[in-house]
Design an enzyme around this catalytic site. Structure first.
Site, PDB file in Angstrom:
ATOM      1  CB  SER A  59      -0.921   0.002   1.215  1.00 49.00           C
ATOM      2  OG  SER A  59      -1.692  -1.166   1.248  1.00 49.00           O
TER       3      SER A  59
HETATM    4  N1  SAM Z   1      -0.507  -4.998   4.324  1.00 47.47           N
HETATM    5  C1  SAM Z   1       0.188  -5.241   3.109  1.00 47.47           C
HETATM    6  C2  SAM Z   1       1.542  -4.629   3.046  1.00 47.47           C
HETATM    7  O1  SAM Z   1       1.962  -3.977   4.016  1.00 47.47           O
HETATM    8  O2  SAM Z   1       2.208  -4.847   2.019  1.00 47.47           O
HETATM    9  C3  SAM Z   1      -0.598  -4.818   1.890  1.00 47.47           C
HETATM   10  C4  SAM Z   1      -1.502  -5.876   1.494  1.00 47.47           C
HETATM   11  S1  SAM Z   1      -2.183  -5.971  -0.098  1.00 47.47           S
HETATM   12  C5  SAM Z   1      -2.805  -4.347  -0.386  1.00 47.47           C
HETATM   13  C6  SAM Z   1      -3.617  -6.935   0.386  1.00 47.47           C
HETATM   14  C7  SAM Z   1      -3.295  -8.357   0.762  1.00 47.47           C
HETATM   15  O3  SAM Z   1      -4.500  -8.941   1.265  1.00 47.47           O
HETATM   16  C8  SAM Z   1      -2.861  -9.228  -0.403  1.00 47.47           C
HETATM   17  O4  SAM Z   1      -1.614  -9.818  -0.109  1.00 47.47           O
HETATM   18  C9  SAM Z   1      -3.967 -10.291  -0.507  1.00 47.47           C
HETATM   19  O5  SAM Z   1      -3.504 -11.561  -0.918  1.00 47.47           O
HETATM   20  C10 SAM Z   1      -4.495 -10.304   0.921  1.00 47.47           C
HETATM   21  N2  SAM Z   1      -5.871 -10.822   1.101  1.00 47.47           N
HETATM   22  C11 SAM Z   1      -6.956 -10.661   0.317  1.00 47.47           C
HETATM   23  N3  SAM Z   1      -8.024 -11.282   0.868  1.00 47.47           N
HETATM   24  C12 SAM Z   1      -7.599 -11.840   2.049  1.00 47.47           C
HETATM   25  C13 SAM Z   1      -8.223 -12.601   3.086  1.00 47.47           C
HETATM   26  N4  SAM Z   1      -9.525 -12.942   3.057  1.00 47.47           N
HETATM   27  N5  SAM Z   1      -7.470 -12.988   4.132  1.00 47.47           N
HETATM   28  C14 SAM Z   1      -6.156 -12.684   4.213  1.00 47.47           C
HETATM   29  N6  SAM Z   1      -5.508 -11.972   3.255  1.00 47.47           N
HETATM   30  C15 SAM Z   1      -6.215 -11.542   2.199  1.00 47.47           C
END
Ligand code: SAM
Length: 212
Positions: A59
């Site tokens: 992000s």
């Molecule tokens: N917090 C992260 C960082 O600091 O890089 C950014 C994360 S990215 C914007 C969103 C993440 O959420 C992705 O890696 C995706 O695979 C994960 N995701 C999506 N749905 C999810 C779920 N139901 N449970 C856990 N992770 C999930």
């Protein structure tokens, strides 16, 4: 390396309205370049989201800082992150002295980030699975931060908050979301605040979007 860039990023976030000194201190300390693929490391201190592979992103620093500020947590607070991704958000929370739990649904991302945490000695308790269900065994949490956009607020996450705990979650359609802050005032009493306008990758799971 990148020390000056980190300081410039902190200054930029201040001008954009981030005021929590603990958040700014952590942004000034955590090396964002470690969480970014080699080929694009030179963009690490631009205030932009960047691709981390597998169709996912790290992000934008402003968004990470703003969401962390909205959590209003102190050292030793117990926090759950949904969407570990690159690990940067979890690393900031850890740097701020919190007890951090994080769930990632994508096994490849989960394994890579686990290795990185190990290398950098970042002690975050991680699990691979559907974060829309929360982490019941470890609840309650003082804060829950969801780093992917959801069509609605998963009930399980509200249930797993402690009294006065806050859930920070982007809610909307797949294009844009409103950042919602849900504070649990009593067992069945929640206060809701809204901050438009954000854009996240989708939260996929039982209480999120269904897989495409
Ligand atoms: N917090 C992260 C960082 O600091 O890089 C950014 C994360 S990215 C914007 C969103 C993440 O959420 C992705 O890696 C995706 O695979 C994960 N995701 C999506 N749905 C999810 C779920 N139901 N449970 C856990 N992770 C999930």
């Amino acid at each position: 390396m990148y020390k000056t860039d980190r300081k410039l990023l902190v200054d930029e976030l201040k001008t954009k309205g981030i005021i929590d000194i603990n958040v700014l201190k952590a942004i000034g300390e955590v090396k964002r370049e470690k969480f970014i693929p080699e080929a694009i490391k030179h963009y690490a201190y631009k205030d932009v989201a960047l691709p981390i592979g597998f169709g996912q992103t790290i992000s934008q620093p402003y968004t990470v800082a703003f969401m962390t500020e909205l959590l209003s947590l102190k050292e030793k607070s117990k926090v759950l992150e949904i969407g570990t991704g690159s690990g940067y958000q979890a690393a900031l929370l850890f740097d701020m002295g919190m007890e951090v739990y994080s769930i990632e649904r994508n096994f490849d991302i989960f394994s890579e980030t686990l290795k990185l945490f190990d290398q950098l000695r970042i002690r975050v308790k991680c699990k691979c699975g559907d974060g829309t269900l929360g982490w019941k065994d470890k609840a309650p949490f003082d804060g829950i931060i969801v780093t992917a956009g959801s069509p609605s607020i998963p009930n399980e996450l509200k249930n797993q908050l402690s009294i006065n705990g806050k859930l920070v979650i982007p809610v909307g359609d797949k294009d844009t979301q409103i950042l919602k802050v849900i504070t649990k005032e009593e067992d069945d009493l929640f206060l809701e605040e809204n901050y438009p306008q954000f854009k996240f990758v989708p939260l996929i799971g039982r209480d999120g979007w269904k897989e495409a």
